[in-house]
Design a protein around this motif. Structure first.
Motif, PDB file in Angstrom:
ATOM      1  N   HIS A  50       8.704  -0.966  -9.460  1.00 25.38           N
ATOM      2  CA  HIS A  50       7.685   0.086  -9.418  1.00 25.38           C
ATOM      3  C   HIS A  50       8.055   1.255 -10.329  1.00 25.38           C
ATOM      4  O   HIS A  50       7.691   2.398 -10.059  1.00 25.38           O
ATOM      5  N   ILE A  70       5.065   4.874  -2.527  1.00 30.68           N
ATOM      6  CA  ILE A  70       4.229   3.773  -2.046  1.00 30.68           C
ATOM      7  C   ILE A  70       4.733   3.218  -0.712  1.00 30.68           C
ATOM      8  O   ILE A  70       3.948   2.931   0.188  1.00 30.68           O
ATOM      9  N   TYR A  78      -2.843   1.694   0.302  1.00 30.28           N
ATOM     10  CA  TYR A  78      -1.685   1.558  -0.587  1.00 30.28           C
ATOM     11  C   TYR A  78      -0.912   0.261  -0.371  1.00 30.28           C
ATOM     12  O   TYR A  78       0.032  -0.016  -1.096  1.00 30.28           O
ATOM     13  N   TYR A  81      -0.416  -2.062  -3.362  1.00 35.19           N
ATOM     14  CA  TYR A  81       0.475  -1.623  -4.441  1.00 35.19           C
ATOM     15  C   TYR A  81       1.947  -1.870  -4.132  1.00 35.19           C
ATOM     16  O   TYR A  81       2.797  -1.637  -4.973  1.00 35.19           O
ATOM     17  N   LYS A  82       2.236  -2.345  -2.927  1.00 40.74           N
ATOM     18  CA  LYS A  82       3.627  -2.670  -2.590  1.00 40.74           C
ATOM     19  C   LYS A  82       4.097  -3.908  -3.344  1.00 40.74           C
ATOM     20  O   LYS A  82       5.283  -4.045  -3.611  1.00 40.74           O
ATOM     21  N   PHE A  87       0.700  -3.338  -8.107  1.00 45.30           N
ATOM     22  CA  PHE A  87       1.095  -2.069  -8.725  1.00 45.30           C
ATOM     23  C   PHE A  87       0.732  -2.039 -10.204  1.00 45.30           C
ATOM     24  O   PHE A  87       0.352  -0.997 -10.749  1.00 45.30           O
TER      25      PHE A  87
END
Length: 118
Positions: A50, A70, A78, A81-82, A87
């Motif tokens: 990330h 995040i 969210y 986006y992990k 992401f």
């Protein structure tokens, strides 16, 4: 050596005192406004996980790790986006990093400082 202020003397700012507010510089004796340069994101390159290498309009580069933000936020929006693939769906729009039509976005100043609020 200047005399110390006495208790009954009021502090009067000198004409060189500046106040920064909303990207303008104001002086106490002038009503002119001087526009400060706009800071924006020009490029972003994935480094690993990330972490992005972000290039700004002034030519500076910053490595920003988004993982602490995040993974510490419990908001369900969210969750996607992990994963690294989720992401990496970011786009640069209007000089800022943007994920999925403004679902996740950060102030450019925070990206420039490399410190994201949790």
């Amino acid at each position: 050596m200047p005399e110390p202020l006495r208790i009954n003397q009021a502090y009067r700012p000198k004409p060189v005192d500046y106040f920064v507010k909303r990207k303008y510089i104001h002086t106490k004796l002038s009503t002119r406004r001087y526009k400060m340069p706009e800071l924006s994101v020009k490029k972003a390159k994935h480094i690993k996980s990330h972490i992005l290498d972000i290039e700004f309009s002034d030519g500076e580069h910053r490595l920003v790790d988004f993982a602490p933000f995040i993974f510490s936020v419990g908001h369900p929006d969210y969750e996607r986006y992990k994963s690294e693939s989720g992401f990496l769906t970011f786009k640069i729009e209007d000089g800022n990093l943007n994920w999925d039509d403004y679902t996740m976005i950060f102030p450019v100043e925070d990206l420039y400082s490399g410190k994201l609020a949790r």
